[in-house]
Design an enzyme around this catalytic site. Structure first.
Site, short mmCIF file in Angstrom:
data_model
loop_
_atom_site.label_atom_id
_atom_site.label_comp_id
_atom_site.label_asym_id
_atom_site.label_seq_id
_atom_site.Cartn_x
_atom_site.Cartn_y
_atom_site.Cartn_z
N LYS A 115 0.82 -1.22 0.00
CA LYS A 115 0.00 0.00 0.00
C LYS A 115 0.84 1.26 0.00
CE LYS A 115 -4.48 -1.45 1.62
NZ LYS A 115 -5.59 -1.27 2.54
N LYS A 200 -5.11 -8.85 -7.10
CA LYS A 200 -6.33 -9.01 -6.31
C LYS A 200 -7.40 -8.02 -6.76
CE LYS A 200 -6.34 -7.44 -2.18
NZ LYS A 200 -6.11 -7.03 -0.80
N LYS A 203 -11.25 -2.59 -4.09
CA LYS A 203 -12.10 -1.41 -4.18
C LYS A 203 -11.33 -0.21 -4.67
CE LYS A 203 -13.34 -2.06 0.49
NZ LYS A 203 -13.55 -1.37 1.72
P1 AMP Z 1 -11.21 -4.29 2.67
O1 AMP Z 1 -11.83 -4.02 1.35
O2 AMP Z 1 -9.72 -4.25 2.59
O3 AMP Z 1 -11.80 -3.49 3.79
O4 AMP Z 1 -11.54 -5.83 2.98
C1 AMP Z 1 -12.65 -6.28 3.72
C2 AMP Z 1 -12.72 -7.80 3.70
O5 AMP Z 1 -12.89 -8.30 2.38
C3 AMP Z 1 -11.48 -8.51 4.26
O6 AMP Z 1 -11.88 -9.65 5.00
C4 AMP Z 1 -10.74 -8.92 3.02
O7 AMP Z 1 -9.91 -10.04 3.22
C5 AMP Z 1 -11.87 -9.24 2.07
N1 AMP Z 1 -11.46 -9.05 0.67
C6 AMP Z 1 -11.10 -7.87 0.09
N2 AMP Z 1 -10.77 -8.05 -1.21
C7 AMP Z 1 -10.90 -9.39 -1.45
C8 AMP Z 1 -10.70 -10.22 -2.61
N3 AMP Z 1 -10.30 -9.70 -3.77
N4 AMP Z 1 -10.95 -11.55 -2.48
C9 AMP Z 1 -11.37 -12.08 -1.31
N5 AMP Z 1 -11.57 -11.36 -0.19
C10 AMP Z 1 -11.34 -10.04 -0.24
N1 TRP Z 2 -7.71 -4.92 7.66
C1 TRP Z 2 -8.97 -5.38 7.17
C2 TRP Z 2 -9.00 -5.17 5.66
O1 TRP Z 2 -8.40 -4.29 5.13
C3 TRP Z 2 -10.14 -4.68 7.81
C4 TRP Z 2 -10.17 -4.91 9.29
C5 TRP Z 2 -9.87 -3.99 10.24
C6 TRP Z 2 -10.52 -6.09 9.96
N2 TRP Z 2 -10.03 -4.51 11.49
C7 TRP Z 2 -10.44 -5.81 11.36
C8 TRP Z 2 -10.91 -7.37 9.54
C9 TRP Z 2 -10.70 -6.78 12.32
C10 TRP Z 2 -11.18 -8.33 10.52
C11 TRP Z 2 -11.09 -8.04 11.89
O2 TRP Z 2 -9.64 -5.89 4.98
#
Ligand code: AMP
Ligand code: TRP
Length: 337
Positions: A115, A200, A203
């Site tokens: 990141k 991957k 968003k």
């Molecule tokens: P985030 O978008 O980083 O807040 O991710 C929220 C949740 O979605 C987390 O548990 C991630 O591991 C899951 N996640 C995000 N992107 C993916 C992806 N491309 N495939 C599977 N799980 C994902």
């Molecule tokens: N770091 C996780 C992500 O980007 C989001 C997250 C923050 C999270 N705190 C958490 C997931 C606690 C599980 C439990 O996807």
């Protein structure tokens, strides 16, 4: 009884990977064994500000993320949905951990490296210490199980290390912070970009064509799947034939997850057929499964006061559970009071 905790950041729109890798499993764990588990699902807005954020959009993004949870099947009557910033104990416990976690542990985190990119000097301190706040999110509730996508595995390991080290350092026995179990399950624990099967789905990727958003309408979903990168060969019939074909592998995994089948079953059906036949079937399936979620999200977003009431009720319960753990942890560390 299990205590389930998981969270997502209110940054941009949720995409298919969020749903298949995480959110779907949150709903399954809520409904498991007749609904005995205690489930807490947070919208982690304190995490969202570790990268430059739009002040005007943050509160609404928090509402929209909560709406996505509900639209996907999280039931606010049985599970607690809350904004992280409404539960101050997350940040308090995070400081107690920040002050006592070795930098070496954070230096190993690959997500920060990805990141922050080349410009590490400009990345915020919060982006660097983010996994510690995540550990606090989990441990503040003494959560036993954490359903997440595959990319969070390393962060979960850190949370387990922090829990174990706290228990040992402050002589509170093995039970004060239970070591949380990651739950990484299903046929799509790592959904890849529609334009590049080695990246991957995310968003925050620049091109919207790389992902399916939970807010996309049927035409947009169909268009994105039609344009998804594939290769000239027929679809693989077994795991071996998937090797070196990340895009085919990814689309098969998405189909499997959306249709509640194994990838093997999908390959039995489509192996040897052309993408020109498979893609329309995948588009139809995606529209069938996702449009009820999109429609429900739109309905919910039309009544923000209702979402706010759900978030307030969730935060009240979350505070009740979180604050005593934080106070106890502070006491174990020797603070006055
Ligand atoms: P985030 O978008 O980083 O807040 O991710 C929220 C949740 O979605 C987390 O548990 C991630 O591991 C899951 N996640 C995000 N992107 C993916 C992806 N491309 N495939 C599977 N799980 C994902
Ligand atoms: N770091 C996780 C992500 O980007 C989001 C997250 C923050 C999270 N705190 C958490 C997931 C606690 C599980 C439990 O996807």
């Amino acid at each position: 009884m299990k205590r389930i905790l998981s969270c997502m950041q209110p940054t941009n729109r949720l995409q298919l990977g969020n749903y298949l890798g995480a959110l779907r499993n949150w709903v399954a764990m809520q409904d498991e064994d007749g609904g005995v588990n205690e489930c807490l699902y947070g919208v982690v807005d304190l995490h969202a500000i570790t990268v430059p954020h739009d002040k005007e959009a943050l509160a609404n993004a928090t509402r929209e993320t909560a709406a996505a949870y509900i639209a996907a099947g999280v039931d606010p009557k049985r599970s607690y949905i809350f904004a992280q910033s409404a539960v101050p104990a997350h940040a308090q416990l995070a400081w107690l951990f920040t002050a006592t976690t070795p930098m070496g542990w954070l230096n190993r985190m690959t997500q920060f490296k990805e990141k922050a990119g080349k410009n590490k000097e400009k990345a915020s301190v919060g982006l660097y210490s983010y996994p510690i706040l995540m550990a606090a999110d989990i441990l503040i509730y003494k959560a036993t199980h954490v359903p997440v996508g595959d990319d969070q595995k390393q962060h979960l390991e850190l949370a387990r290390d922090i829990a174990g080290s706290f228990n040992e350092k402050f002589n509170c026995g093995e039970e004060f912070f239970p070591l949380p179990e990651p739950v990484i399950t299903g046929e799509a624990t790592r959904v890849m970009s529609l334009r590049d099967g080695t990246q991957k789905m995310s968003k925050s990727a620049e091109s919207d064509m790389t992902r399916i958003n939970l807010t996309d309408d049927a035409d947009t979903i169909a268009k994105k799947i039609k344009k998804a990168k594939s290769d000239p060969d027929a679809l693989p019939s077994n795991e071996k034939e998937c090797e070196g074909r990340p895009e085919a592998d990814n689309l098969l995994g998405i189909y499997a997850a959306l249709s509640d089948q194994t990838k093997e079953q999908v390959m039995n059906e489509f192996g040897g057929k052309q993408f020109s036949e498979f893609k329309p079937a995948l588009a139809d399936l995606a529209v069938e499964k996702l449009s009820p979620i999109t429609n429900r999200m739109n309905e919910l977003m039309a009544d923000p006061a209702e979402i706010d009431a759900i978030l307030r009720a969730g935060a009240e319960k979350a505070n009740e559970l979180a604050q005593p753990t934080c106070d106890e942890a502070a006491k174990l560390m020797g603070f006055w009071s």
